[in-house]
Motif scaffolding. Structure first.
Motif, PDB file in Angstrom:
ATOM      1  N   ASP A  32      34.806  37.143  34.847  1.00 13.97           N
ATOM      2  CA  ASP A  32      34.674  38.135  34.634  1.00 13.97           C
ATOM      3  C   ASP A  32      35.089  38.596  33.431  1.00 13.97           C
ATOM      4  OD1 ASP A  32      33.863  40.950  37.018  1.00 13.97           O
ATOM      5  OD2 ASP A  32      36.091  41.328  36.613  1.00 13.97           O
ATOM      6  N   ILE A  33      35.675  38.154  33.222  1.00 16.06           N
ATOM      7  CA  ILE A  33      36.366  38.718  31.777  1.00 16.06           C
ATOM      8  C   ILE A  33      35.097  39.059  30.811  1.00 16.06           C
ATOM      9  CG2 ILE A  33      37.633  38.167  29.947  1.00 16.06           C
ATOM     10  CD1 ILE A  33      40.126  37.076  31.627  1.00 16.06           C
ATOM     11  N   ILE A  35      31.635  39.109  31.657  1.00 13.25           N
ATOM     12  CA  ILE A  35      30.874  40.045  31.753  1.00 13.25           C
ATOM     13  C   ILE A  35      31.589  41.577  31.025  1.00 13.25           C
ATOM     14  CG2 ILE A  35      29.764  41.425  33.558  1.00 13.25           C
ATOM     15  CD1 ILE A  35      30.218  38.913  35.210  1.00 13.25           C
ATOM     16  N   LYS A  36      32.538  41.613  31.524  1.00 14.27           N
ATOM     17  CA  LYS A  36      33.340  42.517  31.019  1.00 14.27           C
ATOM     18  C   LYS A  36      33.401  43.410  29.983  1.00 14.27           C
ATOM     19  CE  LYS A  36      35.988  43.774  35.337  1.00 14.27           C
ATOM     20  NZ  LYS A  36      37.491  43.895  36.570  1.00 14.27           N
ATOM     21  N   GLU A  37      33.883  42.337  28.975  1.00 13.30           N
ATOM     22  CA  GLU A  37      34.068  42.132  27.102  1.00 13.30           C
ATOM     23  C   GLU A  37      32.558  42.240  26.235  1.00 13.30           C
ATOM     24  OE1 GLU A  37      36.159  39.401  23.993  1.00 13.30           O
ATOM     25  OE2 GLU A  37      37.221  39.623  25.996  1.00 13.30           O
ATOM     26  N   ASN A  39      30.198  43.187  27.849  1.00 12.66           N
ATOM     27  CA  ASN A  39      29.545  44.164  28.457  1.00 12.66           C
ATOM     28  C   ASN A  39      27.959  43.133  28.962  1.00 12.66           C
ATOM     29  OD1 ASN A  39      28.207  46.220  29.825  1.00 12.66           O
ATOM     30  ND2 ASN A  39      27.445  47.398  27.615  1.00 12.66           N
ATOM     31  N   TYR A  45      25.378  36.417  31.464  1.00 15.68           N
ATOM     32  CA  TYR A  45      26.932  35.106  32.618  1.00 15.68           C
ATOM     33  C   TYR A  45      26.097  33.363  32.086  1.00 15.68           C
ATOM     34  CZ  TYR A  45      30.520  32.573  34.968  1.00 15.68           C
ATOM     35  OH  TYR A  45      31.017  32.030  35.833  1.00 15.68           O
ATOM     36  N   ARG A 239      35.867  39.932  42.864  1.00 22.78           N
ATOM     37  CA  ARG A 239      34.736  41.110  43.339  1.00 22.78           C
ATOM     38  C   ARG A 239      35.286  41.995  44.365  1.00 22.78           C
ATOM     39  NH1 ARG A 239      30.908  43.582  38.726  1.00 22.78           N
ATOM     40  NH2 ARG A 239      32.258  42.403  36.859  1.00 22.78           N
ATOM     41  N   GLN A 245      42.479  38.847  38.601  1.00 23.26           N
ATOM     42  CA  GLN A 245      42.527  37.373  37.890  1.00 23.26           C
ATOM     43  C   GLN A 245      43.530  36.490  38.081  1.00 23.26           C
ATOM     44  OE1 GLN A 245      39.599  37.013  36.009  1.00 23.26           O
ATOM     45  NE2 GLN A 245      39.844  34.850  35.542  1.00 23.26           N
ATOM     46  N   GLY A 367      29.392  47.316  42.450  1.00 23.12           N
ATOM     47  CA  GLY A 367      29.937  46.680  41.937  1.00 23.12           C
ATOM     48  C   GLY A 367      30.774  45.234  41.913  1.00 23.12           C
TER      49      GLY A 367
END
Length: 399
Positions: A32-33, A35-37, A39, A45, A239, A245, A367
């Motif tokens: 998840d980190i 995917i967010k960092e 984008n 991923y 999610r 986390q 999400g």
């Protein structure tokens, strides 16, 4: 070689497995980190997981022709050192594509580690006592889950995701130096090989042996079933179920501690009760937490962690018994080549499972991950198939 020496070597091999497994597993709870960092999408991923595995598949194919041509120490030292350095460099990457490239490079080295480790264990332990040795070797997976991954998650949360990769790689360098000084030269397999052995004959010896082919298919299907759901467990639990986390670290800690105790027990039961009996029971039991995990709604953390812990126990346990007989499917003379092909095909299974699940699962407008339950059903069908193929394997002469 004395039992004491064998025990020392088994411990060192378990340490090698520990760092190797932590490195490969850490991508998942930090998914998840990433995917967010960076984008990126769920599909992109999945390439971080699959890129390493597919590179390992390629190097494993090369290992088929090379692994039995050198003593075990030289082979292990070379690939493990490359893996350790590659892992350190992953920690310095600042973009998605640069990280992907170095995960692939690391996979080229890491892909053969498992094959060499299993070859060494098979050389040191006869089939009758190999289940116990495999149990302790697979306990490294439990230790990685219980301590390595949670510490990695904590370090990532404390600093950045880069820190745990740098630490794992640095620890790997220390272990490689230790391996250089205390690991003996193992060359018995070289004495059993024909002087006329060549690349064509190496692969022919394997594919013309129905027993080895059955073992390779069994290992491939078993890993495909296992890794269909593994990469998305942590992102889904974060999610869709609602754990943070930090709380994901408890998932790995509890599951790892539980399997740290159960893995040696499963190993001993495999030796005393038989491969198929132990394997079939554990595979069928593993379907229960598989269905629950892939359908979990938002629930209390205690319930979620109980389910994931049972999954760890049964999913880890169902790998021990079949690997005991899979490693015994090839004669010692070409065991390393067989193990390399086995490892290569299993890395291909990991890569394909990540790509397949990445195409089935998607993130909706809220999400949340969708279609995870479909992946769970596919995993169960593959698990049933693996029971059929494992039942066809026989122990080769000399094991």
């Amino acid at each position: 070689m004395t039992v004491t020496n064998r025990a020392t070597l088994l411990f060192l091999l378990a340490l090698i497995n520990f760092t190797h497994i932590v490195d490969s597993m850490l991508i998942m709870p930090l998914g998840d980190i990433f995917i967010k960092e960076f984008n990126i999408s769920a599909s992109q991923y999945s390439f971080l997981v699959s890129g390493y595995a597919l590179a390992a598949f390629a190097s494993g194919l090369a290992g088929i022709f090379l692994i039995d041509r050198f003593d075990r120490k030289t082979s292990l030292l070379f690939v493990y050192s490359g893996f350790a350095i590659g892992t350190i460099l992953c920690g310095f990457m600042n973009t998605y594509y640069s990280l992907l490239i170095f995960r692939i490079i690391t996979g080229l080295f890491g892909g053969i580690i498992g094959a060499i480790v299993l070859s060494v264990v098979s050389d040191l332990y006869l089939f009758a006592e190999r289940g116990k040795a495999m149990g302790y070797l697979f306990a490294a997976f439990s230790a990685a889950s219980a301590f390595g991954v949670p510490i990695g998650i904590y370090l990532a949360d404390l600093s950045t995701w880069r820190l745990p990769f740098i630490i794992i790689g640095s620890l790997g360098v220390v272990i490689a130096i230790t391996l250089f000084y205390i690991f003996p030269t193992l060359t018995d397999h070289l004495k059993l090989q024909s002087k006329q052995n060549n690349l064509k004959k190496t692969i022919t010896n394997i594919i013309h042996d129905k027993n080895q082919v059955n073992a390779l298919i069994a290992g491939f299907v078993l890993i495909l079933a296992h890794f269909m759901i593994i990469p998305f467990i942590s992102p889904y639990i974060i999610r869709n179920v609602g754990l943070s986390q930090k709380e994901i670290a408890y998932q790995f800690f509890l599951g790892g501690v539980a399997t740290l105790f159960t893995s040696p027990i499963v190993g001993r039961l495999t030796d005393s009760k038989g491969v198929m009996k132990v394997f079939t029971i554990l595979m069928l039991l593993s379907f229960i937490p598989t269905v629950l995990i892939t359908n979990l709604p938002p629930i209390h953390i205690a319930i979620a962690l109980t389910i994931t812990t049972f999954f760890f126990v049964f999913a880890s346990g169902r790998m021990i018994a079949p690997n005991t007989i899979i490693t015994a499917a090839a004669p010692q003379a070409n065991r390393g080549s067989f193990m390399s092909l086995k490892s290569s095909l299993q890395q291909l299974a990991i890569g394909l499972s990540g790509l397949i699940s990445g195409q089935i699962i998607f993130i909706n407008d809220q999400g949340l991950y969708q279609n995870y339950y479909i992946v769970g059903m596919i995993s169960i069908v593959l698990g049933l198939m693996s029971i059929y193929f494992v039942a066809k394997i026989r122990v080769a002469k000399g094991n």
